[in-house]
Design a protein around this motif. Structure first.
Motif, PDB file in Angstrom:
ATOM      1  N   UNK A  27       0.870  -1.310   0.040  1.00 40.34           N
ATOM      2  CA  UNK A  27       0.034  -0.080  -0.023  1.00 40.34           C
ATOM      3  C   UNK A  27       0.502   1.335  -0.052  1.00 40.34           C
ATOM      4  N   UNK A  28       1.553   1.648  -1.072  1.00 38.31           N
ATOM      5  CA  UNK A  28       1.591   0.828  -2.278  1.00 38.31           C
ATOM      6  C   UNK A  28       2.709  -0.290  -2.086  1.00 38.31           C
ATOM      7  N   UNK A  29       2.612  -1.273  -2.946  1.00 40.91           N
ATOM      8  CA  UNK A  29       3.534  -2.434  -3.018  1.00 40.91           C
ATOM      9  C   UNK A  29       4.880  -1.739  -3.568  1.00 40.91           C
ATOM     10  N   UNK A  30       5.801  -1.945  -2.718  1.00 41.76           N
ATOM     11  CA  UNK A  30       7.250  -1.671  -2.892  1.00 41.76           C
ATOM     12  C   UNK A  30       8.337  -2.574  -2.359  1.00 41.76           C
ATOM     13  N   UNK A  31       9.538  -2.951  -3.043  1.00 43.39           N
ATOM     14  CA  UNK A  31      10.448  -3.691  -2.617  1.00 43.39           C
ATOM     15  C   UNK A  31      11.803  -2.909  -2.601  1.00 43.39           C
ATOM     16  N   UNK A  32      12.726  -3.367  -1.561  1.00 37.86           N
ATOM     17  CA  UNK A  32      13.991  -2.745  -1.624  1.00 37.86           C
ATOM     18  C   UNK A  32      14.950  -3.852  -1.540  1.00 37.86           C
ATOM     19  N   UNK A  33      15.927  -4.160  -2.615  1.00 32.72           N
ATOM     20  CA  UNK A  33      16.971  -5.021  -2.691  1.00 32.72           C
ATOM     21  C   UNK A  33      18.230  -4.171  -2.337  1.00 32.72           C
ATOM     22  N   UNK A  34      18.833  -4.408  -1.017  1.00 31.06           N
ATOM     23  CA  UNK A  34      20.230  -3.730  -0.695  1.00 31.06           C
ATOM     24  C   UNK A  34      21.336  -4.697  -0.458  1.00 31.06           C
ATOM     25  N   UNK A  35      22.523  -3.989  -0.492  1.00 28.21           N
ATOM     26  CA  UNK A  35      23.586  -4.929  -0.573  1.00 28.21           C
ATOM     27  C   UNK A  35      24.557  -4.143   0.289  1.00 28.21           C
ATOM     28  N   UNK A  36      25.163  -4.042   1.292  1.00 31.86           N
ATOM     29  CA  UNK A  36      26.058  -2.966   2.090  1.00 31.86           C
ATOM     30  C   UNK A  36      27.241  -3.159   1.633  1.00 31.86           C
ATOM     31  N   UNK A  37      27.951  -4.093   0.830  1.00 28.63           N
ATOM     32  CA  UNK A  37      29.225  -4.217   0.264  1.00 28.63           C
ATOM     33  C   UNK A  37      29.252  -4.029  -1.015  1.00 28.63           C
ATOM     34  N   UNK A  38      28.172  -3.886  -1.952  1.00 27.71           N
ATOM     35  CA  UNK A  38      28.216  -3.521  -3.258  1.00 27.71           C
ATOM     36  C   UNK A  38      28.325  -1.924  -3.450  1.00 27.71           C
ATOM     37  N   UNK A  39      29.524  -1.484  -3.819  1.00 25.91           N
ATOM     38  CA  UNK A  39      29.890  -0.403  -3.959  1.00 25.91           C
ATOM     39  C   UNK A  39      29.887   0.307  -5.607  1.00 25.91           C
ATOM     40  N   UNK A  40      28.993   1.076  -6.057  1.00 23.33           N
ATOM     41  CA  UNK A  40      29.003   1.121  -7.366  1.00 23.33           C
ATOM     42  C   UNK A  40      29.247   2.798  -7.785  1.00 23.33           C
ATOM     43  N   UNK A  41      30.200   3.012  -8.651  1.00 18.55           N
ATOM     44  CA  UNK A  41      30.380   4.652  -8.915  1.00 18.55           C
ATOM     45  C   UNK A  41      28.975   4.852  -9.577  1.00 18.55           C
ATOM     46  N   UNK A  42      29.066   6.389  -9.651  1.00 14.39           N
ATOM     47  CA  UNK A  42      27.543   7.184 -10.142  1.00 14.39           C
ATOM     48  C   UNK A  42      27.191   6.672 -11.548  1.00 14.39           C
ATOM     49  N   UNK A  43      28.489   6.543 -12.572  1.00 14.04           N
ATOM     50  CA  UNK A  43      28.243   6.031 -13.709  1.00 14.04           C
ATOM     51  C   UNK A  43      27.806   4.629 -13.956  1.00 14.04           C
TER      52      UNK A  43
END
Length: 391
Positions: free
Chosen positions: A316-332
């Motif tokens: 309500x509304x339906x949402x999902x968050x997939x997170x990884x504390x060790x995954x570091x990605x550059x802005x690009x």
């Protein structure tokens, strides 16, 4: 003496069907009235006009004006066009007005008027003929409807053309991305195959176990790419069967995780669904499960061995968050993850690929009127949020 018809008429004899001038006036196939001056009281009107309007001549002559017989729109046209023409030109032809009958219904008419002047130039009276324009108005309405339909058809054709051109551009981006996607694992497989063949010919010892493991991993990745590409290509068909209903997003997550098992095992990554209540929202559960599976697989390919993915969902509304504390990605890299088919950066991506699974997930959440957003977490790491519906 000649008894020809012409001779009879020349002698003043009229046929028995002859009409008097009075009959011609009263029963003319058009309405007729005369008014004092230019816009004065009605002096006289014929029976045809009385039948059209439902008025009696005695109730109008000397008391009412033409303006009193008109609708509001007719009065405006009479005041702004009819009268000015009579005053300046002494005549008006083909002016569209609208009469109001006694019962309140309306009658469209075309009006021709001419002013009769006295010897000193002053207007004595105005003679007006009124023609029933019902058929003309109906024809005009049909023309307008036909024109509107033609304009709508033209707009739809333009939209269809724009959609086709957009589809062609999307197809070109898809093929360009897939060219790189498939070349990478195929290159690995072909390269190791050549090395093994050369070693066998030369009788050299090689790390067969390690090479074979890499070949197997590349083969598995190639198969997953093929599955993602096939699903992406068939997504339009799946969208036609879009069937949002009340469902549990947590149940969709539990359905999605087994679809990611092969990638998680190969990459050495675990995925955990956080504890929470079993809520209900309106969305397409099967499509949502596929979007979640695609997201988990793409993040697992980037997270590295030993990483842990956390799945947290709400309704309500339906949402999902997939997170990884060790995954570091550059802005690009984050931007590329949200635009996997963007050809500008596809050639710079590694074995994890362009992220076709993210393209599938993006299309599914967009179909729900939702949003997919990949961001760097303020607490470190990366999280991807999928919302299956408007906020």
């Amino acid at each position: 003496m000649t008894n020809s018809p012409e001779a009879g008429r020349a002698g003043g004899d009229l046929p028995s069907t002859a009409e008097s001038a009075e009959d011609l006036y009263e029963e003319a196939p058009f309405g007729y009235l005369s008014s004092q001056g230019i816009d004065g009281p009605i002096l006289r009107l014929n029976r045809t006009l009385c039948r059209w309007t439902g008025h009696r001549a005695a109730d109008l002559a000397g008391v009412r004006r033409l303006d009193d017989l008109l609708s509001p729109a007719g009065r405006i046209a009479h005041a702004t066009r009819h009268i000015p023409l009579l005053r300046t030109a002494g005549a008006a032809d083909g002016l569209a007005l609208e009469l109001v009958r006694v019962d309140g219904t309306r009658l469209p008419v075309l009006v021709n008027s001419v002013v009769r002047h006295a010897s000193d130039g002053a207007p004595l009276l105005t003679r007006t003929t009124l023609f029933d324009a019902t058929a003309y108005r109906r024809y005009e309405t049909r023309l307008i409807e036909a024109r509107d339909q033609a304009e709508r058809s033209a707009a739809e054709a333009r939209q269809a053309l724009a959609a086709a051109e957009a589809a062609d551009r999307a197809k070109a981006r898809f093929l360009a991305a897939m060219n790189h996607e498939f070349r990478t694992p195929i290159g690995i497989i072909a390269g190791f195959a050549e090395l093994l063949a050369e070693a066998a010919v030369e009788g050299r010892a090689v790390p067969a176990v390690e090479w074979t493991r890499d070949v197997v991993a590349a083969s598995a990745h190639l198969l997953e790419l093929l599955q993602d590409a096939t699903y992406y290509a068939r997504l339009s068909e799946a969208e036609q069967r879009f069937d949002p209903r009340r469902a549990s997003l947590r149940r969709a997550c539990r359905s999605a995780l087994p679809r990611t098992a092969a990638v998680l095992e190969r990459e050495g990554v675990t995925a955990v669904l956080d504890d929470g209540e079993e809520g209900m929202s309106v969305f397409d559960e099967e499509l949502a499960a596929e979007a979640i599976a695609c997201t988990v697989r793409e993040l697992a390919r980037r997270a590295g061995a030993g990483a842990k993915l956390h799945l947290h969902c709400s309704d309500e509304p339906a949402w999902l968050e997939v997170s990884c504390s060790t995954l570091l990605l550059a802005p690009e890299a984050l931007a590329g993850l949200q635009a996997p088919l963007d050809g500008s950066g596809v050639l710079n991506r590694g074995l994890e690929g362009a992220g076709l699974g993210m393209a599938v997930a993006y299309r599914i959440v967009a179909l729900h009127g939702g949003e997919l957003r990949a961001e760097a977490s303020t607490e470190g790491g990366t999280h991807v949020r999928l919302r299956f519906g408007p906020e």
